[in-house]
Design a protein around this motif. Structure first.
Motif, PDB file in Angstrom:
ATOM      1  N   THR A 264       0.845  -1.206   0.000  1.00  0.00           N
ATOM      2  CA  THR A 264       0.000   0.000   0.000  1.00  0.00           C
ATOM      3  C   THR A 264       0.883   1.260   0.000  1.00  0.00           C
ATOM      4  O   THR A 264       0.456   2.321   0.431  1.00  0.00           O
ATOM      5  CB  THR A 264      -0.927   0.036   1.243  1.00  0.00           C
ATOM      6  OG1 THR A 264      -0.121  -0.187   2.398  1.00  0.00           O
ATOM      7  CG2 THR A 264      -2.032  -0.974   1.180  1.00  0.00           C
ATOM      8  N   ASP A 265       2.099   1.087  -0.483  1.00  0.00           N
ATOM      9  CA  ASP A 265       3.070   2.195  -0.483  1.00  0.00           C
ATOM     10  C   ASP A 265       2.509   3.494  -1.038  1.00  0.00           C
ATOM     11  O   ASP A 265       2.751   4.567  -0.500  1.00  0.00           O
ATOM     12  CB  ASP A 265       4.289   1.823  -1.342  1.00  0.00           C
ATOM     13  CG  ASP A 265       5.338   1.129  -0.509  1.00  0.00           C
ATOM     14  OD1 ASP A 265       4.991   0.718   0.619  1.00  0.00           O
ATOM     15  OD2 ASP A 265       6.473   0.985  -0.998  1.00  0.00           O
ATOM     16  N   CYS A 266       1.778   3.372  -2.168  1.00  0.00           N
ATOM     17  CA  CYS A 266       1.303   4.585  -2.844  1.00  0.00           C
ATOM     18  C   CYS A 266       0.339   5.390  -1.979  1.00  0.00           C
ATOM     19  O   CYS A 266       0.213   6.594  -2.159  1.00  0.00           O
ATOM     20  CB  CYS A 266       0.603   4.229  -4.148  1.00  0.00           C
ATOM     21  SG  CYS A 266       1.734   3.729  -5.403  1.00  0.00           S
ATOM     22  N   CYS A 267      -0.367   4.715  -1.089  1.00  0.00           N
ATOM     23  CA  CYS A 267      -1.334   5.416  -0.244  1.00  0.00           C
ATOM     24  C   CYS A 267      -0.672   5.969   0.998  1.00  0.00           C
ATOM     25  O   CYS A 267      -1.331   6.555   1.854  1.00  0.00           O
ATOM     26  CB  CYS A 267      -2.469   4.465   0.142  1.00  0.00           C
ATOM     27  SG  CYS A 267      -3.187   3.601  -1.249  1.00  0.00           S
ATOM     28  N   LYS A 268       0.657   5.768   1.098  1.00  0.00           N
ATOM     29  CA  LYS A 268       1.360   6.230   2.310  1.00  0.00           C
ATOM     30  C   LYS A 268       2.559   7.083   1.952  1.00  0.00           C
ATOM     31  O   LYS A 268       3.644   6.915   2.505  1.00  0.00           O
ATOM     32  CB  LYS A 268       1.810   5.012   3.130  1.00  0.00           C
ATOM     33  CG  LYS A 268       0.649   4.195   3.668  1.00  0.00           C
ATOM     34  CD  LYS A 268       1.130   2.962   4.389  1.00  0.00           C
ATOM     35  CE  LYS A 268      -0.046   2.179   4.910  1.00  0.00           C
ATOM     36  NZ  LYS A 268       0.317   0.858   5.400  1.00  0.00           N
ATOM     37  N   ARG A 269       2.378   7.930   0.975  1.00  0.00           N
ATOM     38  CA  ARG A 269       3.463   8.832   0.608  1.00  0.00           C
ATOM     39  C   ARG A 269       2.888  10.195   0.217  1.00  0.00           C
ATOM     40  O   ARG A 269       1.841  10.560   0.717  1.00  0.00           O
ATOM     41  CB  ARG A 269       4.341   8.232  -0.468  1.00  0.00           C
ATOM     42  CG  ARG A 269       3.553   7.687  -1.663  1.00  0.00           C
ATOM     43  CD  ARG A 269       4.348   6.736  -2.512  1.00  0.00           C
ATOM     44  NE  ARG A 269       5.612   7.343  -2.892  1.00  0.00           N
ATOM     45  CZ  ARG A 269       6.747   6.667  -2.951  1.00  0.00           C
ATOM     46  NH1 ARG A 269       6.780   5.390  -2.656  1.00  0.00           N
ATOM     47  NH2 ARG A 269       7.851   7.269  -3.348  1.00  0.00           N
ATOM     48  N   ASP A 270       3.552  10.917  -0.658  1.00  0.00           N
ATOM     49  CA  ASP A 270       3.086  12.256  -1.015  1.00  0.00           C
ATOM     50  C   ASP A 270       2.147  12.208  -2.220  1.00  0.00           C
ATOM     51  O   ASP A 270       2.192  13.018  -3.121  1.00  0.00           O
ATOM     52  CB  ASP A 270       4.292  13.149  -1.332  1.00  0.00           C
ATOM     53  CG  ASP A 270       5.209  12.507  -2.343  1.00  0.00           C
ATOM     54  OD1 ASP A 270       5.002  11.318  -2.663  1.00  0.00           O
ATOM     55  OD2 ASP A 270       6.141  13.190  -2.800  1.00  0.00           O
TER      56      ASP A 270
END
Ligand code: SF4
Ligand code: SF4
Length: 430
Positions: A264-270
């Motif tokens: 879920t990296d994309c939902c936890k960045r900028d």
């Protein structure tokens, strides 16, 4: 002496420039011939084309013109014989190029002129590589057929792609590996994802992927006037989803890559940047209570940002150089719940929907390594990456955004965009 040497050098250059021109002339001559051949073919003047080619065999000087020559034979209901391909023993590379060019030509012609159906499988004896390219064409285009035709087509393709003898004579491992890729395409068409993944795994084991590639783009036909985009956005997203499903099938990508890799990296960045139009769509589909819940989550993130950088994340104009997240602050999207699920999944913005499957600039695929690895492993023998061309949809949303900017008080902005946090905090304290 030195001057003489220089003159000689420049003369040599002249000669090479001259031969360069000649080559260009030859190429343009070939193109002119091909155009002429194609015109006759599409006008159905098969005999006339045959006569022209028979009387001037030197005009059949490229793989493309040879493919036109072969297509003309097939359109007249004849079978291809080895003589038609080459007088000498045909080289395997020529067979491969010709098979590819023939199907590509047929595909383009078919789209444009709806010409007669040809069963290319009948030519396998002379052009065995058609087992790859024709199966690929049928499997990728089966969706365009009437429902009643689809099963017949799938059965027919199945009979070829599960028959090892049809692939045994192909020249190299990479060509033989295509059999697995086609089987994966077939299973995906049936919705048998597990079998498709196994076939893709065999394909990846046997296929040496190259690093160069070109994009093949699928795009939606959906056009919508700017003032209609917001009320129609749900429908536009459905169109995008449909075309992306087709990208998944054709490119051999997992149906849910993020889920498969538990990422879920994309939902936890900028990420992501969202337009006013898309944010209004999300907002309009939330109940008051839901909106309050997300605003509270967003405000906590905004407070952290203010604490760290002394200012909030703002709404900016995308057409200027200002950035919506200038400090590249990493945060968990306020719409992601504790179970790592997106709580607005069916209304999530285009950036979230299309990441990994689309091009926004006609040149690259915006994707993480999990998608890129799959494209690398699953691309066809001709190194295509089939992706969704999101330029039209983005332009459509851009047109609406410009319109809505004025209505919603962003008087000096042409394209208001922001992080989801900035949008949710817009009317709260910040
Ligand atoms: S797109 Fe890639 S990096 Fe982003 S969440 Fe999915 S798998 Fe992870
Ligand atoms: S809107 Fe959904 S998919 Fe997009 S970043 Fe937020 S949680 Fe992830």
């Amino acid at each position: 002496m030195e001057q003489a040497a220089k003159n000689l050098k420049s003369l040599e250059m002249l000669a090479s420039t001259d031969s360069g021109y000649r080559q260009l002339e030859q190429e343009s001559e070939s193109e002119k011939n091909q155009f002429k051949f194609l015109t006759l073919l599409t006008q159905g003047k098969y005999q006339e084309l045959d006569a022209l080619m028979m009387e001037n065999p030197h005009l059949i000087d490229t793989v493309s013109s040879k493919a036109i020559f072969l297509l003309n034979i097939l359109l007249r209901g004849q079978k291809i014989i080895p003589m038609h391909i080459s007088i000498r023993k045909p080289a395997p590379a020529l067979i491969d190029d010709l098979s590819y060019a023939l199907i590509e030509l047929y595909q383009n012609m078919h789209k444009l002129f709806e010409i007669a159906e040809i069963d290319f499988y009948q030519q396998l004896e002379v052009l065995p590589n058609l087992a790859i390219y024709f199966s690929d064409y049928l499997l990728k285009n089966v969706i365009l057929r009437e429902q009643s035709d689809r099963q017949d087509l799938l059965n027919k393709t199945k009979a070829i792609i599960f028959d090892d003898t049809k692939f045994a004579d192909l020249v190299d491992e990479n060509l033989r590996a295509q059999q697995y890729r086609l089987q994966a395409l077939y299973y995906r068409r049936l919705g048998q994802d597990e079998a498709a993944e196994q076939a893709i795994a065999h394909y990846s084991e046997n296929f040496q992927a190259g690093t160069s590639y070109h994009l093949e783009k699928l795009h939606t036909e959906f056009a919508c006037p700017s003032q209609e985009v917001l009320p129609q956005l749900g429908k536009i997203y459905q169109e995008v989803d449909a075309i992306q499903s087709e990208v998944l099938v054709q490119s051999g990508i997992y149906r849910d890559t993020c889920f498969y890799y538990q990422c879920t990296d994309c939902c936890k960045r900028d990420f992501p940047t969202v337009s006013l139009t898309e944010f209004l769509h999300i907002k309009n589909n939330l109940s008051k209570a839901e909106l309050e819940k997300f605003k509270t989550r967003a405000q906590a993130i905004q407070d952290e940002h203010i604490k760290e950088f002394g200012e909030p994340m703002k709404i900016v104009d995308q057409t200027t150089s200002s950035k919506e997240n200038p400090h590249e602050f990493k945060f968990t999207c306020p719409f992601l719940n504790e179970a790592d699920q997106c709580e607005i999944h069916s209304d999530r913005p285009l950036a979230c929907r299309s990441f990994g499957l689309a091009t926004i600039n006609n040149q690259d695929v915006q994707a993480c390594k999990f998608y890129l690895n799959q494209y690398q492993a699953n691309s066809s023998h001709r190194a295509e990456r089939i992706v969704y061309d999101s330029r039209e949809t983005t332009a459509m949303i851009g047109g609406s955004n410009k319109l809505l900017a004025q209505e919603h008080g962003f008087k000096n902005m042409k394209q208001p965009v922001g992080t989801l946090v900035a949008w949710l905090c817009l009317n709260s304290k910040s």
